[in-house]
Scaffold this active site. Structure first.
Site, short mmCIF file in Angstrom:
data_model
loop_
_atom_site.label_atom_id
_atom_site.label_comp_id
_atom_site.label_asym_id
_atom_site.label_seq_id
_atom_site.Cartn_x
_atom_site.Cartn_y
_atom_site.Cartn_z
N LYS A 1 0.83 -1.27 0.01
CA LYS A 1 0.12 -0.09 -0.04
C LYS A 1 0.65 1.21 0.01
O LYS A 1 0.27 2.23 -0.57
CB LYS A 1 -0.96 0.02 1.20
CG LYS A 1 -0.42 0.01 2.41
CD LYS A 1 -1.68 -0.14 3.66
CE LYS A 1 -1.23 0.05 4.91
NZ LYS A 1 0.02 -1.22 5.56
N ARG B 1 -5.29 2.86 11.86
CA ARG B 1 -4.88 1.50 12.09
C ARG B 1 -5.69 0.86 13.12
O ARG B 1 -5.94 -0.31 13.25
CB ARG B 1 -3.44 1.47 12.70
CG ARG B 1 -2.36 1.46 11.55
CD ARG B 1 -1.97 0.26 10.97
NE ARG B 1 -0.62 -0.05 11.05
CZ ARG B 1 0.41 0.55 10.46
NH1 ARG B 1 0.32 1.54 9.72
NH2 ARG B 1 1.55 -0.20 10.61
N ARG C 1 3.23 -8.35 13.50
CA ARG C 1 2.36 -7.26 12.86
C ARG C 1 1.15 -7.88 12.16
O ARG C 1 0.19 -7.00 12.12
CB ARG C 1 3.21 -6.63 11.88
CG ARG C 1 4.41 -5.74 12.73
CD ARG C 1 5.32 -5.37 11.87
NE ARG C 1 4.86 -4.18 11.02
CZ ARG C 1 5.32 -3.40 9.87
NH1 ARG C 1 6.27 -3.98 9.31
NH2 ARG C 1 4.86 -2.69 9.31
N ARG D 1 15.17 -3.93 7.91
CA ARG D 1 14.64 -3.10 9.15
C ARG D 1 14.16 -4.07 10.34
O ARG D 1 13.48 -5.00 10.03
CB ARG D 1 13.37 -2.16 8.77
CG ARG D 1 13.79 -0.96 7.92
CD ARG D 1 12.53 0.07 7.69
NE ARG D 1 11.13 -0.73 7.87
CZ ARG D 1 10.13 -0.11 7.37
NH1 ARG D 1 10.39 0.97 6.27
NH2 ARG D 1 9.03 -0.62 7.47
N ARG E 1 12.53 -7.26 1.87
CA ARG E 1 12.67 -5.90 1.83
C ARG E 1 14.01 -5.45 2.28
O ARG E 1 14.45 -5.65 3.25
CB ARG E 1 11.36 -5.25 2.71
CG ARG E 1 10.21 -5.39 2.02
CD ARG E 1 9.09 -4.29 2.05
NE ARG E 1 8.86 -3.70 3.65
CZ ARG E 1 7.73 -3.02 3.71
NH1 ARG E 1 6.91 -3.07 2.77
NH2 ARG E 1 7.47 -2.72 5.03
P1 AMP Z 1 4.38 1.26 8.61
O1 AMP Z 1 5.52 1.62 8.10
O2 AMP Z 1 3.23 1.92 8.17
O3 AMP Z 1 4.08 -0.15 8.71
O4 AMP Z 1 4.52 1.60 10.22
C1 AMP Z 1 5.53 1.24 10.94
C2 AMP Z 1 5.14 1.04 12.65
O5 AMP Z 1 4.76 2.47 12.99
C3 AMP Z 1 4.07 0.33 12.86
O6 AMP Z 1 4.21 -1.19 13.03
C4 AMP Z 1 3.50 0.78 14.38
O7 AMP Z 1 4.38 0.67 15.11
C5 AMP Z 1 3.61 2.55 13.74
N1 AMP Z 1 2.42 2.99 13.32
C6 AMP Z 1 2.71 3.63 12.09
N2 AMP Z 1 1.27 3.98 11.70
C7 AMP Z 1 0.62 3.63 12.99
C8 AMP Z 1 -0.79 4.24 13.28
N3 AMP Z 1 -1.59 4.48 12.38
N4 AMP Z 1 -1.22 3.42 14.50
C9 AMP Z 1 -0.25 3.15 15.62
N5 AMP Z 1 0.97 2.70 15.00
C10 AMP Z 1 1.34 3.17 14.05
#
Ligand code: AMP
Length: 213
Positions: A13, A88, A171, A160, A127
């Site tokens: 996404k 989320r 996750r 990462r 990744r």
């Molecule tokens: P992402 O790159 O979007 O997968 O985000 C990486 C990490 O950031 C996630 O695993 C969460 O720990 C945190 N995170 C990002 N967006 C949110 C959100 N909307 N609510 C809570 N945690 C978030």
């Protein structure tokens, strides 16, 4: 145009959100990127968020909503935006909804990029990210020109912490429990659009353009 991207972590996404942002000239807003920039900068927000991120858990709603609302209040969001990784949770979606409703506004489209869990685990372990400039690669699908080195800035690429297999599985569990209910939330509002995320990214994007047309 205000768009929310839905889908499991690793469904692609982020890639699609960037393409949408470019095509429709609206900002791409990733809460994950905002948190990572703060972690890198050593800010208090970053320090608070990092512990949750490293464990594959969600950062608490209160903190996340605050940074998102600050971001969408900026001038460049006047014509809309594409949100990647937010909301989320149902409470996050409800706050966003009520803030928009105050301005007689709403989310126009929620695009769910669908990919089964088993594909996700395989994808994410491939990744690689540049911690210096934020560029992302995939050893099979988007390899850097020189193995292990960022095309943009020449820094070393890494897997990462939050892309490691154990964290990915955690996750995904968090996604199913807390984020998947948003599909129903946006479906009830009549703005949900589902696209197959297992095909290559150009095809996914073509399907998205069709639903946005
Ligand atoms: P992402 O790159 O979007 O997968 O985000 C990486 C990490 O950031 C996630 O695993 C969460 O720990 C945190 N995170 C990002 N967006 C949110 C959100 N909307 N609510 C809570 N945690 C978030």
């Amino acid at each position: 145009m205000k768009i929310v991207m839905l889908g499991a972590p690793g469904a692609g996404k982020g890639t699609q959100a960037k393409m949408i942002a470019e095509e429709y000239a609206i900002p791409h807003i990733s809460t994950g990127d905002i948190f990572r920039a703060n972690v890198k900068g050593g800010t208090p927000l970053g320090m608070e968020a990092k512990a949750y991120m490293d464990r594959g858990e969600l950062v608490p709603d209160e903190l996340t909503v605050r940074i998102l609302l600050d971001r969408v209040a900026k001038d460049d969001c006047a014509n809309g935006y594409v949100l990647d990784g937010f909301p989320r949770t149902i409470p996050q979606a409800e706050v966003l909804d009520s803030e928009l409703a105050k301005m007689n506004d709403r989310i126009d489209f929620a695009i769910d990029v669908e990919v089964p869990d088993e594909n996700i685990v395989r994808r994410m372990s491939g990744r690689r990210a540049c911690l210096n400039c934020g560029a992302t690669y995939h050893i099979e699908h988007i390899p850097p020109k020189k193995e292990g080195i960022c095309d943009n800035c020449g820094s070393e690429l890494v897997l990462r912490d939050d892309d490691k297999e154990e964290t990915v599985k955690k996750r995904l569990a968090v996604y199913h429990e807390q984020t998947q209910p948003l599909i129903d939330f946006y479906n009830k509002k009549g703005v949900l659009k589902e696209v197959d995320g297992t095909v290559d990214s150009a095809e996914v994007f073509a399907a998205i353009k069709k639903v946005l047309a």
